[in-house]
Design a protein around this motif. Sequence first.
Motif, mmCIF file in Angstrom:
data_model
loop_
_atom_site.group_PDB
_atom_site.id
_atom_site.type_symbol
_atom_site.label_atom_id
_atom_site.label_comp_id
_atom_site.label_asym_id
_atom_site.label_seq_id
_atom_site.Cartn_x
_atom_site.Cartn_y
_atom_site.Cartn_z
ATOM 1 N N ILE A 36 16.060 12.801 3.771
ATOM 2 C CA ILE A 36 15.760 11.539 3.083
ATOM 3 C C ILE A 36 15.607 10.440 4.131
ATOM 4 C CG2 ILE A 36 16.695 9.746 1.569
ATOM 5 C CD1 ILE A 36 17.982 12.038 -0.082
ATOM 6 N N ASP A 37 16.550 10.393 5.072
ATOM 7 C CA ASP A 37 16.508 9.343 6.097
ATOM 8 C C ASP A 37 15.303 9.497 7.025
ATOM 9 O OD1 ASP A 37 18.757 8.270 5.022
ATOM 10 O OD2 ASP A 37 20.145 9.173 6.453
ATOM 11 N N ALA A 38 14.939 10.744 7.333
ATOM 12 C CA ALA A 38 13.809 10.969 8.244
ATOM 13 C C ALA A 38 12.468 10.959 7.514
ATOM 14 C CB ALA A 38 13.976 12.301 8.977
ATOM 15 N N GLU A 39 12.516 10.851 6.197
ATOM 16 C CA GLU A 39 11.305 10.842 5.360
ATOM 17 C C GLU A 39 10.525 12.160 5.425
ATOM 18 O OE1 GLU A 39 9.005 7.201 4.965
ATOM 19 O OE2 GLU A 39 10.280 6.306 6.485
ATOM 20 N N THR A 40 11.213 13.261 5.640
ATOM 21 C CA THR A 40 10.533 14.561 5.611
ATOM 22 C C THR A 40 10.680 15.245 4.253
ATOM 23 O OG1 THR A 40 12.497 15.542 6.629
ATOM 24 C CG2 THR A 40 10.658 15.047 8.085
ATOM 25 N N LEU A 41 11.586 14.724 3.417
ATOM 26 C CA LEU A 41 11.773 15.359 2.103
ATOM 27 C C LEU A 41 10.499 15.259 1.264
ATOM 28 C CD1 LEU A 41 13.805 16.852 0.355
ATOM 29 C CD2 LEU A 41 14.564 14.659 -0.549
ATOM 30 N N VAL A 42 9.675 14.258 1.581
ATOM 31 C CA VAL A 42 8.440 14.069 0.815
ATOM 32 C C VAL A 42 7.552 15.312 0.862
ATOM 33 C CG1 VAL A 42 7.308 12.978 2.794
ATOM 34 C CG2 VAL A 42 6.405 12.623 0.531
ATOM 35 N N TYR A 43 7.573 16.036 1.987
ATOM 36 C CA TYR A 43 6.704 17.211 2.100
ATOM 37 C C TYR A 43 7.099 18.303 1.101
ATOM 38 C CZ TYR A 43 5.049 14.998 6.339
ATOM 39 O OH TYR A 43 4.508 14.106 7.217
ATOM 40 N N LEU A 44 8.344 18.258 0.641
ATOM 41 C CA LEU A 44 8.794 19.220 -0.364
ATOM 42 C C LEU A 44 8.704 18.616 -1.762
ATOM 43 C CD1 LEU A 44 12.050 20.483 1.434
ATOM 44 C CD2 LEU A 44 9.691 21.231 1.772
ATOM 45 N N SER A 45 9.127 17.355 -1.884
ATOM 46 C CA SER A 45 9.258 16.773 -3.219
ATOM 47 C C SER A 45 7.927 16.354 -3.826
ATOM 48 C CB SER A 45 10.227 15.587 -3.187
ATOM 49 O OG SER A 45 9.733 14.571 -2.340
ATOM 50 N N ASP A 46 6.855 16.282 -3.042
ATOM 51 C CA ASP A 46 5.565 15.935 -3.659
ATOM 52 C C ASP A 46 4.763 17.194 -3.997
ATOM 53 O OD1 ASP A 46 4.657 16.762 -1.147
ATOM 54 O OD2 ASP A 46 3.058 15.273 -1.097
ATOM 55 N N LYS A 97 0.829 -1.213 0.000
ATOM 56 C CA LYS A 97 0.000 0.000 0.000
ATOM 57 C C LYS A 97 0.865 1.266 0.000
ATOM 58 C CE LYS A 97 -2.191 -0.874 3.883
ATOM 59 N NZ LYS A 97 -1.509 -2.106 4.316
ATOM 60 N N SER A 98 1.831 1.319 0.911
ATOM 61 C CA SER A 98 2.662 2.525 0.999
ATOM 62 C C SER A 98 3.540 2.690 -0.233
ATOM 63 C CB SER A 98 3.531 2.481 2.260
ATOM 64 O OG SER A 98 2.712 2.583 3.397
ATOM 65 N N THR A 99 3.983 1.573 -0.790
ATOM 66 C CA THR A 99 4.761 1.646 -2.030
ATOM 67 C C THR A 99 3.919 2.290 -3.125
ATOM 68 O OG1 THR A 99 6.055 -0.300 -1.464
ATOM 69 C CG2 THR A 99 5.922 0.264 -3.802
ATOM 70 N N PHE A 100 2.650 1.872 -3.192
ATOM 71 C CA PHE A 100 1.750 2.436 -4.198
ATOM 72 C C PHE A 100 1.578 3.942 -4.002
ATOM 73 C CE2 PHE A 100 -2.712 3.225 -5.665
ATOM 74 C CZ PHE A 100 -2.443 3.097 -7.014
ATOM 75 N N PHE A 101 1.403 4.350 -2.751
ATOM 76 C CA PHE A 101 1.253 5.780 -2.467
ATOM 77 C C PHE A 101 2.531 6.552 -2.803
ATOM 78 C CE2 PHE A 101 -2.460 4.555 0.072
ATOM 79 C CZ PHE A 101 -3.340 5.553 -0.285
ATOM 80 N N ARG A 102 3.669 5.958 -2.485
ATOM 81 C CA ARG A 102 4.941 6.637 -2.790
ATOM 82 C C ARG A 102 5.119 6.792 -4.297
ATOM 83 N NH1 ARG A 102 7.388 3.222 1.700
ATOM 84 N NH2 ARG A 102 7.475 4.662 3.448
ATOM 85 N N LEU A 103 4.659 5.808 -5.034
ATOM 86 C CA LEU A 103 4.714 5.924 -6.495
ATOM 87 C C LEU A 103 3.793 7.051 -6.959
ATOM 88 C CD1 LEU A 103 4.648 2.128 -7.364
ATOM 89 C CD2 LEU A 103 6.479 3.677 -8.009
ATOM 90 N N LEU A 104 2.593 7.116 -6.376
ATOM 91 C CA LEU A 104 1.643 8.171 -6.763
ATOM 92 C C LEU A 104 2.172 9.550 -6.389
ATOM 93 C CD1 LEU A 104 -1.820 6.653 -5.757
ATOM 94 C CD2 LEU A 104 -0.943 7.021 -8.056
ATOM 95 N N ALA A 105 2.883 9.633 -5.269
ATOM 96 C CA ALA A 105 3.402 10.923 -4.801
ATOM 97 C C ALA A 105 4.675 11.328 -5.544
ATOM 98 C CB ALA A 105 3.664 10.863 -3.307
ATOM 99 N N GLY A 106 5.125 10.470 -6.459
ATOM 100 C CA GLY A 106 6.317 10.808 -7.236
ATOM 101 C C GLY A 106 7.612 10.649 -6.474
ATOM 102 N N GLN A 107 7.562 9.895 -5.374
ATOM 103 C CA GLN A 107 8.791 9.652 -4.612
ATOM 104 C C GLN A 107 9.552 8.455 -5.149
ATOM 105 O OE1 GLN A 107 8.730 9.987 -0.196
ATOM 106 N NE2 GLN A 107 6.569 9.727 -0.598
ATOM 107 N N LEU A 108 8.836 7.538 -5.746
ATOM 108 C CA LEU A 108 9.454 6.342 -6.317
ATOM 109 C C LEU A 108 9.055 6.246 -7.779
ATOM 110 C CD1 LEU A 108 8.669 3.664 -3.536
ATOM 111 C CD2 LEU A 108 10.844 4.840 -3.928
#
Lengths: 309, 258
Positions: B85-95, A42-53
């Motif tokens: 990246i390690d703390a997973e806070t970059l997502v708040y900027l990169s998304d 599930k989280s992998t899918f969301f990360r893909l949608l969010a453009g992180q992966l």
Amino acid sequence: MTGIVDAEGVTKRYGEVLGLNGFTATFSSGITGLVGPNGAGKSTFFRLLAGQLRSDAGTLTLLGHPAWGQGEFRRRVGYCPEGAAMFDWMTGEDFVTTLLRIDGFSRTDAIERAGRAISSVGLTDARERRIRVYSKGMRQRIKLAQCIAHDPELILLDEPLNGVDPVGRASLSALLRQLSHDGHHLIVSSHVLYEVERLTDQIVMISNGRTIAEGDIHRIRDLIDARPHVIELESPDPRGLARFLGSWDHVVSIEFLGTARLRVLTRSPDAFYAALPELVVSEGITVRAVHSADDNLDAVFRYLSEGMR
Amino acid sequence: MSGELNRLLALIWLSFRGSLRGSRAVGLTGFALVPSLIVAAIASGHPAAASLSSTAENLFALLTLPIVVMVILLVLSVGQFRNEIDAETLVYLSDRSVARPTIVVGKYLGSLGAALGLVIPATLIPLAVATLAGGTPYPIGVPATMTAVAVLAAAAYGGFFLFLGLVSRSALLIGLLFGFLWEELLPLLPGDVPRFTVIFYLRSLLSWELSTGPLSHFSTVVSFGASVAAPLGLGVASVVLGGIVLRYLETAPEREAG
């Protein structure tokens, strides 16, 4: 495929581990629940949608755009990640306002929107406190606030009710239904089916990175209820309890586990749970604990997964 | 104000505030004060006026530039991406809708601003202490040149360490090796080898600008322009490369399926 989100054979590998394995699903308007056990993808899918992966194979689009990519369309998407990490040194209000400004909103607009979003998740009183002192439930709420503050068309919520107290769950669920009512499209993940059932009829079930069922929850419920469920009971008199349970039509088998535990296989868990309290009261039998091995749905997912093969 | 500039300013401000907070800020501030404390300690022995001024200048070349500036930039810049990246806070900027290269530029400028808030005082306060304690007053060119060199050093090292933090999990270790082996040992080697270090150009610039005094004796075999362009080029190139890398980087930490 013409959904809000379309996934076609999406595969994501983490080295030797498959995060998603040819995942195919269409997420249409309104609220769709993405349900699966922990580690299902599930989280992998969301990360893909969010453009992180970036997916290794298949196609994944949201709002008509490839998921791997940046641009203005990201302003139409809100993402509430599962992890608890945030900029803990900021206040809740500062956190939401700053992210809005990074999304291109003017200072005045950002402050106004942040105030509205924080109010809608019920954190107005705590908005000036630092996030580091927030409880887990408050952290979930402020994450949700940053996710909806820019009024996105599509809202991605990865386990949004995790860690929220029962009262908070009810109010957040109401908020999610309101967002859907206001025209937003939501994809909400959970490993607890009943949590999603309260929000929507539309679900996608995922296990081992693959879709195992998709569509109306009642149809899937029927499929789930058609298989025997495992229920474990603790009682000081397991043999006495077994005598009564054995007379019930829907009970398929009873197994003794040690001196005080029973494992019962029933074709109708609803009937079982309805009749058990009556039995306890009428016959004076002590039941110390009831565990459903299927509560976390792992068994159901295994069953459905096997059905896919 | 255009949308992208608005976003950039928000990122700079976020990075600046995030850099100077908590115990890290206190520790770095204390570290930045070390050259000043050394000068104050020497001044308490009442040395000759010229000697005190000369000592403060030498400290810049021997301690402030190669160690204090290096450590401040290493601590502030490496973590800009690696920690997030390690703390997973970059997502708040990169998304968000902000372009990823803008995130790199914002973090670079924000952390550079925070670093300069420590580096410039670390450069100037020792000179002020020496002067106030009875040392020979400096011509304006001395503090001006030293400040310019410190800013150039921060721009170069800041960009390079930021890039390291983006591309490597071992950024801190690589940064330490770069700062204290590469930058310290290579300049001691003969021939053209020192040209492969940043500090060679920074010291050269000191000599170009200061014709007298203890900082005038470094090699000036490269031109003034090259002395400025080399460190600045490293900083800019690192940021540009960082922007390209982040554009194609998967920003979620590697993990098993979830």
